[in-house]
Design an enzyme around this catalytic site. Structure first.
Site, PDB file in Angstrom:
ATOM      1  N   ARG A  52       0.761  -1.195   0.129  1.00 23.76           N
ATOM      2  CA  ARG A  52      -0.057   0.082  -0.079  1.00 23.76           C
ATOM      3  C   ARG A  52       0.837   1.205   0.183  1.00 23.76           C
ATOM      4  O   ARG A  52       0.389   2.075  -0.452  1.00 23.76           O
ATOM      5  CB  ARG A  52      -0.912  -0.108   1.099  1.00 23.76           C
ATOM      6  CG  ARG A  52      -1.881   1.145   1.295  1.00 23.76           C
ATOM      7  CD  ARG A  52      -2.941   0.983   2.359  1.00 23.76           C
ATOM      8  NE  ARG A  52      -2.526   1.341   3.667  1.00 23.76           N
ATOM      9  CZ  ARG A  52      -3.131   1.050   4.655  1.00 23.76           C
ATOM     10  NH1 ARG A  52      -4.367   0.693   4.627  1.00 23.76           N
ATOM     11  NH2 ARG A  52      -2.608   0.957   5.834  1.00 23.76           N
ATOM     12  N   ARG A  99      10.289  26.773  -0.992  1.00 23.92           N
ATOM     13  CA  ARG A  99       8.820  26.687  -0.940  1.00 23.92           C
ATOM     14  C   ARG A  99       8.436  27.198  -2.316  1.00 23.92           C
ATOM     15  O   ARG A  99       8.606  28.198  -2.861  1.00 23.92           O
ATOM     16  CB  ARG A  99       8.171  27.459   0.083  1.00 23.92           C
ATOM     17  CG  ARG A  99       6.561  27.241  -0.045  1.00 23.92           C
ATOM     18  CD  ARG A  99       5.912  27.803   1.241  1.00 23.92           C
ATOM     19  NE  ARG A  99       4.508  27.502   1.451  1.00 23.92           N
ATOM     20  CZ  ARG A  99       3.738  27.931   0.378  1.00 23.92           C
ATOM     21  NH1 ARG A  99       4.082  28.932  -0.417  1.00 23.92           N
ATOM     22  NH2 ARG A  99       2.342  27.871   0.559  1.00 23.92           N
ATOM     23  N   HIS A 101       5.041  25.868  -5.185  1.00 29.24           N
ATOM     24  CA  HIS A 101       3.794  24.864  -5.665  1.00 29.24           C
ATOM     25  C   HIS A 101       4.212  23.978  -6.442  1.00 29.24           C
ATOM     26  O   HIS A 101       3.985  22.586  -6.619  1.00 29.24           O
ATOM     27  CB  HIS A 101       2.576  25.537  -5.938  1.00 29.24           C
ATOM     28  CG  HIS A 101       1.706  26.082  -4.836  1.00 29.24           C
ATOM     29  ND1 HIS A 101       2.434  27.394  -4.109  1.00 29.24           N
ATOM     30  CD2 HIS A 101       0.647  25.899  -4.311  1.00 29.24           C
ATOM     31  CE1 HIS A 101       1.305  27.652  -3.363  1.00 29.24           C
ATOM     32  NE2 HIS A 101       0.203  26.865  -3.380  1.00 29.24           N
ATOM     33  N   LYS A 146      -2.955   7.042   0.812  1.00 27.66           N
ATOM     34  CA  LYS A 146      -2.606   7.321   2.221  1.00 27.66           C
ATOM     35  C   LYS A 146      -1.734   8.467   2.551  1.00 27.66           C
ATOM     36  O   LYS A 146      -0.637   8.224   2.836  1.00 27.66           O
ATOM     37  CB  LYS A 146      -2.261   5.724   3.123  1.00 27.66           C
ATOM     38  CG  LYS A 146      -2.236   5.922   4.557  1.00 27.66           C
ATOM     39  CD  LYS A 146      -2.272   4.554   4.920  1.00 27.66           C
ATOM     40  CE  LYS A 146      -1.924   4.496   6.606  1.00 27.66           C
ATOM     41  NZ  LYS A 146      -3.249   5.022   7.299  1.00 27.66           N
ATOM     42  N   GLU A 179     -16.451   5.636   6.041  1.00 28.74           N
ATOM     43  CA  GLU A 179     -15.337   5.194   7.072  1.00 28.74           C
ATOM     44  C   GLU A 179     -15.073   5.851   8.537  1.00 28.74           C
ATOM     45  O   GLU A 179     -15.881   7.270   8.296  1.00 28.74           O
ATOM     46  CB  GLU A 179     -14.008   4.902   6.495  1.00 28.74           C
ATOM     47  CG  GLU A 179     -13.316   6.241   6.063  1.00 28.74           C
ATOM     48  CD  GLU A 179     -11.985   6.049   5.170  1.00 28.74           C
ATOM     49  OE1 GLU A 179     -11.506   4.864   5.254  1.00 28.74           O
ATOM     50  OE2 GLU A 179     -11.531   6.868   4.581  1.00 28.74           O
ATOM     51  N   LEU A 203     -10.086   4.476   2.567  1.00 27.70           N
ATOM     52  CA  LEU A 203      -8.591   3.998   2.477  1.00 27.70           C
ATOM     53  C   LEU A 203      -9.003   2.547   2.292  1.00 27.70           C
ATOM     54  O   LEU A 203      -9.941   1.883   2.958  1.00 27.70           O
ATOM     55  CB  LEU A 203      -8.037   4.170   3.828  1.00 27.70           C
ATOM     56  CG  LEU A 203      -6.661   3.745   3.630  1.00 27.70           C
ATOM     57  CD1 LEU A 203      -5.553   4.707   2.998  1.00 27.70           C
ATOM     58  CD2 LEU A 203      -5.862   3.817   5.231  1.00 27.70           C
TER      59      LEU A 203
HETATM   60  N1  PMP Z   1      -9.380   4.372   6.999  1.00 30.42           N
HETATM   61  C1  PMP Z   1      -8.701   5.467   7.290  1.00 30.42           C
HETATM   62  C2  PMP Z   1      -9.202   6.857   7.156  1.00 30.42           C
HETATM   63  C3  PMP Z   1      -7.403   5.254   8.139  1.00 30.42           C
HETATM   64  O1  PMP Z   1      -6.699   6.259   8.798  1.00 30.42           O
HETATM   65  C4  PMP Z   1      -7.156   3.970   8.620  1.00 30.42           C
HETATM   66  C5  PMP Z   1      -5.985   3.715   9.351  1.00 30.42           C
HETATM   67  N2  PMP Z   1      -4.537   3.975   8.878  1.00 30.42           N
HETATM   68  C6  PMP Z   1      -8.071   2.820   8.176  1.00 30.42           C
HETATM   69  C7  PMP Z   1      -9.040   3.229   7.398  1.00 30.42           C
HETATM   70  C8  PMP Z   1      -7.727   1.327   8.383  1.00 30.42           C
HETATM   71  O2  PMP Z   1      -6.602   1.004   7.745  1.00 30.42           O
HETATM   72  P1  PMP Z   1      -5.659  -0.048   8.233  1.00 30.42           P
HETATM   73  O3  PMP Z   1      -6.448  -1.408   8.477  1.00 30.42           O
HETATM   74  O4  PMP Z   1      -4.574  -0.542   7.046  1.00 30.42           O
HETATM   75  O5  PMP Z   1      -5.131   0.434   9.350  1.00 30.42           O
END
Ligand code: PMP
Length: 284
Positions: A52, A99, A101, A146, A179, A203
């Protein structure tokens, strides 16, 4: 046992670790991260986390970094700290430049890591179940990457705490339940589990993936499909999943009891199955 840091090839006590003020992670949130936890000294789902991380880097068009170097640093941190239940935070920013952009050509990624004991969810909260509020999801539309841009997540979490709840659940403007602020979400209704499909709006959680496989093996009925807040409120059980969260029951949302308002049997079972897998040191 020391909390340690790694900065671009060097190991040091955490309080000695510094990054330049013109790091693009600091000025633009131009970085990605991972958080990996160990159980009895073994890192759970390490390869999946590194997959990931690479995917996130590709998502922001970072130059690739050697996986073996990252792994070597992770193992060194784990060995030197000696923590049996360690949390390793890895952050890769695009690098440091005056700095601007626009992205400077030839900029080199900056890799930092820290290791600390995992801050466990209190046993009492697991036993009695958590409370949550829903908040409108105002994040950008690449939540599948992420990135370190966690301001909306952080403000939503704080809003939950300020209103006496444990966490917040992101809901789209159209009412689709997405989520948690640092977790994925599952509901259980009439014995069937449902979680949001993998889209650019959530995520792709490593724990989520582990649980989907655990359900398959345990012959539990699970589907990845969209559902709204009414379906969330009417669910028999709701739980959040994540590397630190593991499987956390939610028994109250927006002041309404979920099911009987106590931790349900499916949530307990999935928590036990996940822990068993993690303690056995197996990827799901
Ligand atoms: N969604 C978000 C927004 C997160 O920050 C996380 C934690 N990293 C998760 C879901 C869960 O991901 P994981 O199971 O890989 O920790």
């Amino acid at each position: 046992m020391p909390d340690l840091a790694y900065v671009n090839g060097e190991f040091m006590p955490i309080e000695k670790a510094m990054v330049p003020i013109e790091d693009r992670g600091y000025q633009f949130g131009d970085g990605v991260y991972e958080f990996i936890a160990s159980y009895e000294g073994r890192l759970f789902m390490l390869e999946e986390h590194l997959d990931r991380l690479e995917r996130s880097m590709r998502g922001l068009a970072f130059d690739p970094i050697s996986r073996s170097e990252i792994k070597a640093a992770i193992f060194e941190l784990a060995k030197c700290s000696g923590y049996p239940r360690a949390g390793i935070y890895i952050q890769i920013s695009r690098g440091t430049a005056p700095r601007n952009h626009a992205i400077s050509p030839g900029i080199l990624p900056q890799v930092i890591m820290t290791i600390r004991p995992v801050k466990e969810i209190p046993a009492e909260l697991r036993e009695k179940g958590a409370s949550a509020i829903t908040v409108q999801d105002t994040r950008w539309d690449r939540c599948d990457i992420k990135t370190i841009q966690l301001l909306a997540n952080s403000l939503a979490k704080q809003k939950a705490l300020d209103s006496g709840c444990d966490d917040a659940i992101f809901v789209s403007a159209q009412g689709v339940v997405r989520e948690g602020t640092s977790s994925n979400l599952f509901i259980v209704s009439d014995g069937r589990l449902t979680t949001h499909p993998l889209t650019n709006n959530i995520l792709p959680g490593i724990t989520r993936a582990a649980i989907l496989r655990i359900c398959e093996k345990a012959n539990l009925d699970v589907e990845e499909s969209f559902f709204d807040t009414e379906t969330l409120y009417r669910a028999d059980e709701v739980f959040l999943t994540g590397t630190v969260t593991e499987v956390l029951p939610v028994v109250r949302i927006d002041g309404k009891s979920i099911g009987d308002g106590i931790v349900g049997p499916t949530t307990r079972r999935i928590y036990d199955l996940l822990r068993k897998q993690a303690l056995a040191g197996e990827s799901a």
